[in-house]
Motif scaffolding. Structure first.
Motif, short mmCIF file in Angstrom:
data_model
loop_
_atom_site.label_atom_id
_atom_site.label_comp_id
_atom_site.label_asym_id
_atom_site.label_seq_id
_atom_site.Cartn_x
_atom_site.Cartn_y
_atom_site.Cartn_z
N ALA A 182 0.83 -1.20 0.00
CA ALA A 182 0.00 0.00 0.00
C ALA A 182 0.87 1.26 0.00
O ALA A 182 0.60 2.22 -0.73
N PHE A 183 1.94 1.24 0.80
CA PHE A 183 2.89 2.36 0.78
C PHE A 183 3.49 2.51 -0.60
O PHE A 183 3.61 3.62 -1.13
N LEU A 234 1.14 4.23 -3.01
CA LEU A 234 1.03 5.67 -2.73
C LEU A 234 2.31 6.40 -3.14
O LEU A 234 2.25 7.46 -3.77
N TYR A 235 3.46 5.84 -2.79
CA TYR A 235 4.73 6.46 -3.18
C TYR A 235 4.86 6.56 -4.69
O TYR A 235 5.36 7.54 -5.22
N VAL A 276 2.58 7.08 -6.87
CA VAL A 276 1.80 8.24 -7.32
C VAL A 276 2.50 9.55 -6.92
O VAL A 276 2.67 10.46 -7.74
N ILE A 277 2.92 9.63 -5.67
CA ILE A 277 3.51 10.87 -5.15
C ILE A 277 4.87 11.16 -5.79
O ILE A 277 5.19 12.31 -6.08
N TYR A 293 10.34 4.44 -5.83
CA TYR A 293 10.55 4.40 -4.38
C TYR A 293 11.99 4.01 -4.02
O TYR A 293 12.62 4.70 -3.20
N ARG A 333 2.92 14.50 2.81
CA ARG A 333 1.82 13.85 2.09
C ARG A 333 1.64 12.40 2.54
O ARG A 333 0.51 11.93 2.72
N ILE A 334 2.72 11.71 2.74
CA ILE A 334 2.65 10.32 3.22
C ILE A 334 2.07 10.30 4.63
O ILE A 334 1.18 9.50 4.94
N ALA A 358 -1.58 10.85 4.63
CA ALA A 358 -2.30 9.70 4.07
C ALA A 358 -2.49 8.58 5.10
O ALA A 358 -3.45 7.82 5.02
N THR A 359 -1.58 8.47 6.06
CA THR A 359 -1.69 7.40 7.06
C THR A 359 -2.87 7.63 8.02
O THR A 359 -3.39 6.67 8.57
#
Length: 154
Positions: free
Chosen positions: A23-24, A27-28, A30-31, A39, A116-117, A120-121
């Motif tokens: 999941a991380f 998200l990474y 995209v970011i 990543y 941002r991370i 998101a958490t």
């Protein structure tokens, strides 16, 4: 809990960690797209932004990566103009990796990534610090257990 319940997927801490890691990663992905980094490349950049020029071996130690995994990452970062690699003048066997001006400049853009991370958490700062501390403790315990399980260990 019944004995057979221990073999259920939803009872495996390793799977929960794996799912969270994936999941991380999503998200990474995209970011970090805006930064043009994957990543693993981002992790290399974090080490270099924090420590400056380092031998490749030291970068690998910080990231828990072997040279076979790290070398292609560094090559892609070098091709992108973010890092430079050169043989150490003091030790020809050692390759130093450092940031280019573009790599240094990318740090400014990267400053918003952790925020941002974190957002998101859904965790507050205290929860994040506690989780990281517990994961570090878990990692240390698992490293020690793996060493104990190694056949050569005495």
């Amino acid at each position: 809990m019944r004995e057979e319940d221990y073999l259920r997927l939803d009872q495996q801490i390793c799977f929960s960690l794996h799912a969270a890691s994936r999941a991380f990663g999503g998200l990474y992905r995209v970011i970090l797209k805006d930064l043009g980094l994957t990543y693993p490349q981002y992790l290399v950049m974090l080490v270099l932004w924090e420590h400056g020029e380092l031998p490749v071996k030291k970068v690998g130690e910080h990231l828990r990566l072997d040279s076979g995994t790290l070398s292609p990452l560094l090559k892609r970062l070098e091709t992108a103009g973010l890092v430079r690699r050169e043989r150490s003048a003091r030790d020809e066997r050692s390759v130093l990796v450092g940031l280019t001006d573009e790599g240094v400049a990318l740090r400014e853009q990267a400053l918003r990534v952790p925020r941002r991370i974190s957002a998101a958490t859904g965790f507050d700062v205290t929860e994040i610090l506690d989780l990281r501390s517990r994961l570090d403790k878990l990692t240390d315990a698992l490293d020690a257990a793996a060493l104990e399980e190694t056949p050569d260990h005495e």
